[in-house]
Design a protein around this motif. Structure first.
Motif, PDB file in Angstrom:
ATOM      1  N   HIS A 396       1.380  -7.389  -5.811  1.00 17.06           N
ATOM      2  CA  HIS A 396       2.723  -7.879  -5.504  1.00 17.06           C
ATOM      3  C   HIS A 396       2.688  -9.031  -4.507  1.00 17.06           C
ATOM      4  N   SER A 397       1.787  -8.976  -3.533  1.00  8.94           N
ATOM      5  CA  SER A 397       1.892  -9.900  -2.394  1.00  8.94           C
ATOM      6  C   SER A 397       1.087 -11.180  -2.537  1.00  8.94           C
ATOM      7  N   LEU A 398       0.134 -11.230  -3.445  1.00  6.84           N
ATOM      8  CA  LEU A 398      -0.654 -12.456  -3.572  1.00  6.84           C
ATOM      9  C   LEU A 398      -0.109 -13.329  -4.701  1.00  6.84           C
ATOM     10  N   VAL A 417      -5.827   3.055  -2.025  1.00  5.69           N
ATOM     11  CA  VAL A 417      -5.437   4.067  -1.033  1.00  5.69           C
ATOM     12  C   VAL A 417      -4.058   3.692  -0.508  1.00  5.69           C
ATOM     13  N   ASP A 418      -3.086   4.515  -0.763  1.00  6.66           N
ATOM     14  CA  ASP A 418      -1.701   4.167  -0.418  1.00  6.66           C
ATOM     15  C   ASP A 418      -0.911   5.454  -0.290  1.00  6.66           C
ATOM     16  N   ILE A 419       0.304   5.336   0.247  1.00 11.28           N
ATOM     17  CA  ILE A 419       1.170   6.518   0.300  1.00 11.28           C
ATOM     18  C   ILE A 419       2.062   6.599  -0.937  1.00 11.28           C
ATOM     19  N   SER A 470      -5.460  11.636   6.646  1.00 16.74           N
ATOM     20  CA  SER A 470      -5.486  10.213   7.011  1.00 16.74           C
ATOM     21  C   SER A 470      -6.647   9.493   6.333  1.00 16.74           C
ATOM     22  N   GLU A 471      -6.655   8.162   6.474  1.00 16.66           N
ATOM     23  CA  GLU A 471      -7.766   7.348   5.966  1.00 16.66           C
ATOM     24  C   GLU A 471      -9.062   7.705   6.666  1.00 16.66           C
ATOM     25  N   ALA A 472      -8.980   8.080   7.944  1.00 16.09           N
ATOM     26  CA  ALA A 472     -10.201   8.439   8.674  1.00 16.09           C
ATOM     27  C   ALA A 472     -10.897   9.592   7.953  1.00 16.09           C
ATOM     28  N   SER A 639      11.370 -21.977  -2.028  1.00 14.42           N
ATOM     29  CA  SER A 639      10.613 -21.221  -1.026  1.00 14.42           C
ATOM     30  C   SER A 639      10.597 -19.777  -1.507  1.00 14.42           C
ATOM     31  N   ALA A 640       9.432 -19.334  -1.941  1.00 14.56           N
ATOM     32  CA  ALA A 640       9.325 -17.993  -2.518  1.00 14.56           C
ATOM     33  C   ALA A 640       8.881 -17.038  -1.423  1.00 14.56           C
ATOM     34  N   GLY A 641       9.843 -16.393  -0.761  1.00 21.26           N
ATOM     35  CA  GLY A 641       9.451 -15.390   0.232  1.00 21.26           C
ATOM     36  C   GLY A 641      10.024 -15.581   1.611  1.00 21.26           C
ATOM     37  N   ASN A 649       8.131  -6.873   3.889  1.00 22.74           N
ATOM     38  CA  ASN A 649       7.037  -6.886   2.906  1.00 22.74           C
ATOM     39  C   ASN A 649       7.315  -5.786   1.877  1.00 22.74           C
ATOM     40  N   THR A 650       6.309  -4.983   1.490  1.00 21.61           N
ATOM     41  CA  THR A 650       6.620  -3.891   0.556  1.00 21.61           C
ATOM     42  C   THR A 650       6.372  -2.528   1.219  1.00 21.61           C
ATOM     43  N   ILE A 651       6.649  -2.482   2.531  1.00 20.35           N
ATOM     44  CA  ILE A 651       6.398  -1.246   3.272  1.00 20.35           C
ATOM     45  C   ILE A 651       7.424  -0.178   2.876  1.00 20.35           C
TER      46      ILE A 651
HETATM   47  N1  LIG Z   1       5.432 -15.351  -2.446  1.00 22.72           N
HETATM   48  C1  LIG Z   1       5.189 -14.802  -1.256  1.00 22.72           C
HETATM   49  N2  LIG Z   1       4.254 -13.844  -1.145  1.00 22.72           N
HETATM   50  C2  LIG Z   1       4.006 -13.300   0.062  1.00 22.72           C
HETATM   51  C3  LIG Z   1       4.704 -13.704   1.220  1.00 22.72           C
HETATM   52  C4  LIG Z   1       5.682 -14.723   1.070  1.00 22.72           C
HETATM   53  O1  LIG Z   1       6.330 -15.146   2.039  1.00 22.72           O
HETATM   54  N3  LIG Z   1       5.880 -15.235  -0.180  1.00 22.72           N
HETATM   55  N4  LIG Z   1       4.374 -13.146   2.445  1.00 22.72           N
HETATM   56  C5  LIG Z   1       3.023 -12.703   2.572  1.00 22.72           C
HETATM   57  C6  LIG Z   1       2.711 -12.070   3.857  1.00 22.72           C
HETATM   58  S1  LIG Z   1       2.918 -13.036   5.236  1.00 22.72           S
HETATM   59  C7  LIG Z   1       2.164 -10.855   3.957  1.00 22.72           C
HETATM   60  S2  LIG Z   1       1.678 -10.280   5.492  1.00 22.72           S
HETATM   61  C8  LIG Z   1       1.895 -10.070   2.746  1.00 22.72           C
HETATM   62  C9  LIG Z   1       2.039  -8.592   2.892  1.00 22.72           C
HETATM   63  O2  LIG Z   1       1.518  -7.979   1.766  1.00 22.72           O
HETATM   64  P1  LIG Z   1       0.425  -6.816   1.857  1.00 22.72           P
HETATM   65  O3  LIG Z   1      -0.589  -7.143   2.868  1.00 22.72           O
HETATM   66  O4  LIG Z   1      -0.020  -6.545   0.495  1.00 22.72           O
HETATM   67  O5  LIG Z   1       1.226  -5.629   2.520  1.00 22.72           O
HETATM   68  P2  LIG Z   1       2.542  -4.832   2.201  1.00 22.72           P
HETATM   69  O6  LIG Z   1       3.459  -5.449   1.248  1.00 22.72           O
HETATM   70  O7  LIG Z   1       3.076  -4.552   3.548  1.00 22.72           O
HETATM   71  O8  LIG Z   1       1.981  -3.497   1.526  1.00 22.72           O
HETATM   72  C10 LIG Z   1       1.576  -2.449   2.275  1.00 22.72           C
HETATM   73  C11 LIG Z   1       1.191  -1.281   1.384  1.00 22.72           C
HETATM   74  O9  LIG Z   1       0.738  -0.285   2.274  1.00 22.72           O
HETATM   75  C12 LIG Z   1       1.306   0.950   1.901  1.00 22.72           C
HETATM   76  N5  LIG Z   1       1.305   1.816   3.094  1.00 22.72           N
HETATM   77  C13 LIG Z   1       2.277   2.054   3.993  1.00 22.72           C
HETATM   78  N6  LIG Z   1       1.836   2.899   4.942  1.00 22.72           N
HETATM   79  C14 LIG Z   1       0.551   3.199   4.651  1.00 22.72           C
HETATM   80  C15 LIG Z   1      -0.461   3.979   5.255  1.00 22.72           C
HETATM   81  O10 LIG Z   1      -0.261   4.594   6.298  1.00 22.72           O
HETATM   82  N7  LIG Z   1      -1.671   4.004   4.658  1.00 22.72           N
HETATM   83  C16 LIG Z   1      -1.934   3.339   3.495  1.00 22.72           C
HETATM   84  N8  LIG Z   1      -3.152   3.427   2.985  1.00 22.72           N
HETATM   85  N9  LIG Z   1      -1.005   2.600   2.892  1.00 22.72           N
HETATM   86  C17 LIG Z   1       0.212   2.518   3.466  1.00 22.72           C
HETATM   87  C18 LIG Z   1       2.660   0.591   1.357  1.00 22.72           C
HETATM   88  O11 LIG Z   1       3.122   1.640   0.525  1.00 22.72           O
HETATM   89  C19 LIG Z   1       2.358  -0.704   0.604  1.00 22.72           C
HETATM   90  O12 LIG Z   1       1.979  -0.463  -0.708  1.00 22.72           O
HETATM   91  O13 LIG Z   1       2.761 -10.517   1.686  1.00 22.72           O
HETATM   92  C20 LIG Z   1       2.535 -11.864   1.405  1.00 22.72           C
HETATM   93  N10 LIG Z   1       3.079 -12.298   0.156  1.00 22.72           N
END
Ligand SMILES: Nc1nc2c(c(=O)[nH]1)N[C@H]1C(S)=C(S)[C@@H](COP(=O)(O)OP(=O)(O)OC[C@H]3O[C@@H](n4cnc5c(=O)[nH]c(N)nc54)[C@H](O)[C@@H]3O)O[C@H]1N2
Ligand SMILES: Nc1nc2c(c(=O)[nH]1)N[C@H]1C(S)=C(S)[C@@H](COP(=O)(O)OP(=O)(O)OC[C@H]3O[C@@H](n4cnc5c(=O)[nH]c(N)nc54)[C@H](O)[C@@H]3O)O[C@H]1N2
Ligand code: SF4
Ligand SMILES: [Mo]
Length: 757
Positions: A396-398, A417-419, A470-472, A639-641, A649-651
């Protein structure tokens, strides 16, 4: 008894917000079934950095803790692509066996590690060190390599370390592609912004194509055209050079290379550059003069420029502006950060470390996120064959989710590894669920303050549901199943802990000197040795014992100045570790002095290196370059994001958490909306070279004509998502749109078109 329980349930318990890097201290009341709901949340006044501050988001944290779609058992993918639940014993055994099989056949370097933590949780990354050692992995990445690696590369060359700026005391505060009103990033952001804004002696300069909420508070808003920052910042520095506003004496005392830099700016046509950037020349000159005349200026560059064209060059121009006006090492300016665990390893810049297939530059140990698919989708013998993803959602994020999915499909093995079952989890062979961040001890290394710096180990607020951990614990089980965890070492450490700290330290360093590679197995070994002996709710802190020892050696004076380890004969590392365990609301772990800043310049000769010849060619090509290549098919800049009130984010996956902007609307200027024939709240089709999506329209006079904007972190699959819950922005972005040096994406200037529906 019942009364006591009730009282206990309604007591305020300390923790931290996990939704942005500030990690504000919060207090939480637990309630509901079994006391597992976060019923009330407020800022924690006792937190040393946030001091009671909290924004609108943490009140919604129960959507994180109690998402109905939370995973409760490991999942394995069937041949038909669906998932089945399996028991932990099977999951650990199969994942360990399959990872080892890939390691044995193709080498550990074919297994790629992604993530390790998000905005609130960095301990998984620390424990993963042991798993990575067991597998012999070499390549890894995380979100920093799609935003901050360009800035890190510049910072390491110029100053030898990362710096941040003191917005609490600055006379002039400059935000470059940064909207702290919503994105925060500095402690108590809204308070700090208002203080600068209301003080007539101080000045806020905002560089942003949008009239943001931060820009509303600014004295000078340089409303640059999207992607025009390189021209704008070059013009600003040229004004300082041409009007003789450089801090000459300070530069002579602290820097090298000025004479190499000056020729690039002495005859630079400021008027032409301002025109290209779309900002009135007089305003640019006023801003540059204001910075140069100030006692102190603080700068913060963020995604508006870091995810944009010329991002590494802009990071460099930002440094020239700051250091050229002497803004390093004095109150209100840039300072060297004393870290427990630096986000960027300085040594890594010196080596020209490259990725195996595309030979892309690896900065601070991180593979550029945009090249990950190219490192997989090839028949190159050194391609990545497997991926271990932890606490991140890269599909989703990249950039370019479609291509990312294709790459994930081509891998022999994906473990996530995720919740929750994230977009990335859906592509996995195994999804391993873990405790949430409120069910285990957690912490981040986003500790950037100065001269006092803080650390906060949060204790678990509750136990995880049965069968989750936990992950640990997960990394301990995986390394055990691989036969990589040295059990005799663990046993001897366990015994030594019971004899006392001196015996424990002696045992640990004895193990290390007989086998230096033990350091990489130390995280899980420490967890197994002492995790269950630490106070309840802090087992995951075990790895911090080693970090405390390392810090005691690397930054002893800073720690001592914070009043730690003052007792006679007390070991400094153990005192720091105890302080971590005891201060469940956060504490000051380091105190530094502005006067020491020059001695902390970490370049080889201890002086700031102003010249960065690798960027001169790009700098000098600006006059002949188009800000955005003209494209009749895609005339708008997307501007995408963008960060908004309810994005994180996707927390948080359940879209119901968003009190506002449920549809994650596309923001567009009134002029463009009228020309295209769009109405407020109506639907439109948004298309880029990479994809197309239906969006809800928000007409906003904060947008300039030609510029449109989508939020980040939206478009998440969830059963509560109805109709349009926002667009996953990276369905529209592409991996080739990236910086030539750092490989960071150009999400903020994606060519696009919008059509009425
Ligand atoms: N197009 C576009 N894309 C972007 C951005 C944008 O501005 N535009 N922003 C970017 C930026 S700056 C960032 S930082 C990234 C963020 O993107 P990522 O680094 O991929 O992080 P998150 O979206 O926060 O995803 C966190 C994941 O961790 C899970 N999680 C939550 N708690 C825990 C836990 O305790 N343990 C484990 N193992 N998992 C857990 C959540 O369910 C979620 O799936 O997105 C980026 N992507
Ligand atoms: N509410 C909320 N806060 C967050 C997060 C979140 O998801 N939601 N995420 C956190 C994370 S991971 C990060 S990295 C930070 C990011 O924090 P920011 O970088 O502040 O966030 P953005 O809104 O992505 O981008 C900042 C600004 O860049 C502007 N911009 C767009 N194009 C250009 C351009 O060409 N030039 C310039 N100069 N500016 C431009 C946008 O208009 C926007 O106002 O926020 C953190 N805080
Ligand atoms: S500023 Fe960040 S850490 Fe603080 S409360 Fe808001 S989202 Fe949470
Ligand atoms: Mo980020």
């Amino acid at each position: 008894m019942a009364e006591v329980d009730e009282q206990n349930a309604s007591a305020w318990k300390p923790s931290a917000c996990i939704l942005c890097e500030c990690n504000c201290g919060i207090e939480v009341q637990l309630g509901g079934d079994g006391g597992r709901r976060l019923t009330k949340v407020r800022g924690d006044k006792a937190h040393p950095s946030s001091e009671g501050y909290a924004c609108e988001k943490p009140s919604r944290l129960d959507f994180y803790q109690n998402d109905p779609e939370r995973l409760t058992a490991p999942l394995r993918k069937r041949a038909d692509g669906s998932f089945e639940q399996i028991d932990w014993e099977t999951a650990i055994r199969e994942v360990a066996e399959r990872l080892c099989a890939i390691r044995d056949e193709h080498g550990g370097e074919s297994i790629f590690y992604y993530g390790g933590g998000g905005q609130g949780n960095h301990l998984p990354g620390a424990y993963s060190l042991s798993l990575r050692a067991a597998l012999g992995t070499r390549y890894r990445s995380n979100a920093l390599a799609q935003e901050k690696t360009g800035e890190a590369w510049v910072a390491m060359h110029v100053l030898g370390r990362f710096t941040r700026s003191d917005f609490e005391h600055c006379e002039v505060g400059v935000f470059i592609g940064k909207n702290p009103w919503f994105s925060h990033g500095i402690p108590r952001a809204r308070v700090a912004l208002r203080e600068i804004s209301k003080d007539p002696e101080r000045c806020m300069i905002v560089i942003d194509p949008r009239r943001t909420e931060t820009a509303d508070l600014a004295d000078i808003h340089l409303q640059v055209k999207p992607g025009g920052d390189a021209w704008l910042l070059a013009a600003m520095f040229a004004v300082i050079v041409q009007e003789d506003l450089l801090a000459r004496d300070w530069l002579a005392a602290h820097t090298d290379g000025l004479e190499e830099v000056l020729p690039h700016f002495e005859v630079l046509p400021v008027d032409d550059y301002c025109a290209r950037a779309g900002v009135p020349e007089e305003l640019v000159r006023t801003a540059a003069r204001r910075i140069a005349s100030a006692k102190s200026a603080a700068f913060f560059e963020d995604l508006g420029v870091q995810m944009n064209r010329h991002s590494t060059l802009v990071s460099y121009l930002h440094r020239l502006l700051a250091y050229g006006t002497g803004n390093y090492g004095r109150p209100g300016s840039a300072y060297p950060v004393t870290s427990l665990q630096p986000l960027f390893n300085p040594g890594s810049i010196a080596k020209d470390h490259r990725t195996p297939v595309t030979k892309s530059r690896i900065i601070a140990g991180l593979t550029p996120c945009n090249v990950i698919p190219d490192e997989i989708l090839t028949d190159h013998p050194k391609r990545f064959r497997a991926m271990f993803v932890e606490a991140a959602n890269p599909v989703h994020s990249l950039a370019d989710s479609q291509r990312m999915r294709e790459a994930f499909e081509a891998l022999d093995l994906v473990v996530v590894v995720d919740i929750a079952l994230s977009e990335t989890g859906r592509m996995a062979d195994y999804v391993l669920p873990v405790a949430t961040q409120f069910e285990k001890a957690e912490a981040t290394f986003f500790n950037f303050e100065f001269p006092k710096n803080y650390f906060h180990l949060r204790h678990a607020l509750m136990d995880p549901p049965e069968d989750l951990f936990s992950e640990a614990e997960l990394h301990a089980r995986l390394t055990e199943a691989m036969g990589a965890l040295p059990q005799p070492a663990v046993d001897s450490l366990r015994g030594a802990w019971d004899e006392g700290r001196a015996a424990f330290r002696a045992k640990f360093f004895e193990l290390l000197s007989s086998d230096p590679s033990f350091l990489r197995m130390a995280p899980v070994a420490l967890y197994r040795a002492i995790g269950d002996k630490l106070p309840k709710g802090t087992a995951e802190a075990a790895v911090l014992w080693a970090l405390a020892q390392i810090s005691a050696q690397s930054i002893p004076d800073s720690i001592r100045r914070a009043g730690i380890g003052a007792a006679d004969g007390e070991d400094l590392g153990d005192a720091l570790f105890d302080a971590m365990l005891e201060n469940d609301r956060g504490f000051v772990f380091a105190i530094d002095a502005w006067d020491d800043s020059s001695s902390k310049i970490a370049t080889p000769n201890g002086r700031i290196q102003l010249a960065l010849p690798e960027l001169f060619e790009e700098l000098d090509s600006l006059p002949t370059e188009q800000r955005m290549p003209v494209d009749r098919e895609f005339p708008l800049v997307l501007s995408a994001g963008e960060r908004r009130a309810f994005t994180a984010n996707t927390i948080l996956r359940d879209p119901a958490w968003r009190r506002k902007d449920a549809s994650g609307a596309l923001r567009i200027s009134p002029e463009d909306a009228e020309r295209i024939g769009l109405s407020e709240g109506g639907r439109a089709r948004l298309t880029t070279r990479r994809g197309s999506a239906e969006v809800v329209v928000e007409i906003s006079d904060r947008m300039q004509a030609g510029h449109i904007s989508l939020p980040n972190g939206t478009g998440i699959a969830h059963s509560n998502a109805k109709d349009i819950g926002g667009i996953a922005p990276n369905e529209l972005t592409s991996t080739e749109d990236r910086d030539p040096i750092a490989g960071t994406p150009w999400h903020k200037s994606t060519a696009a078109r919008v059509e009425a529906m």
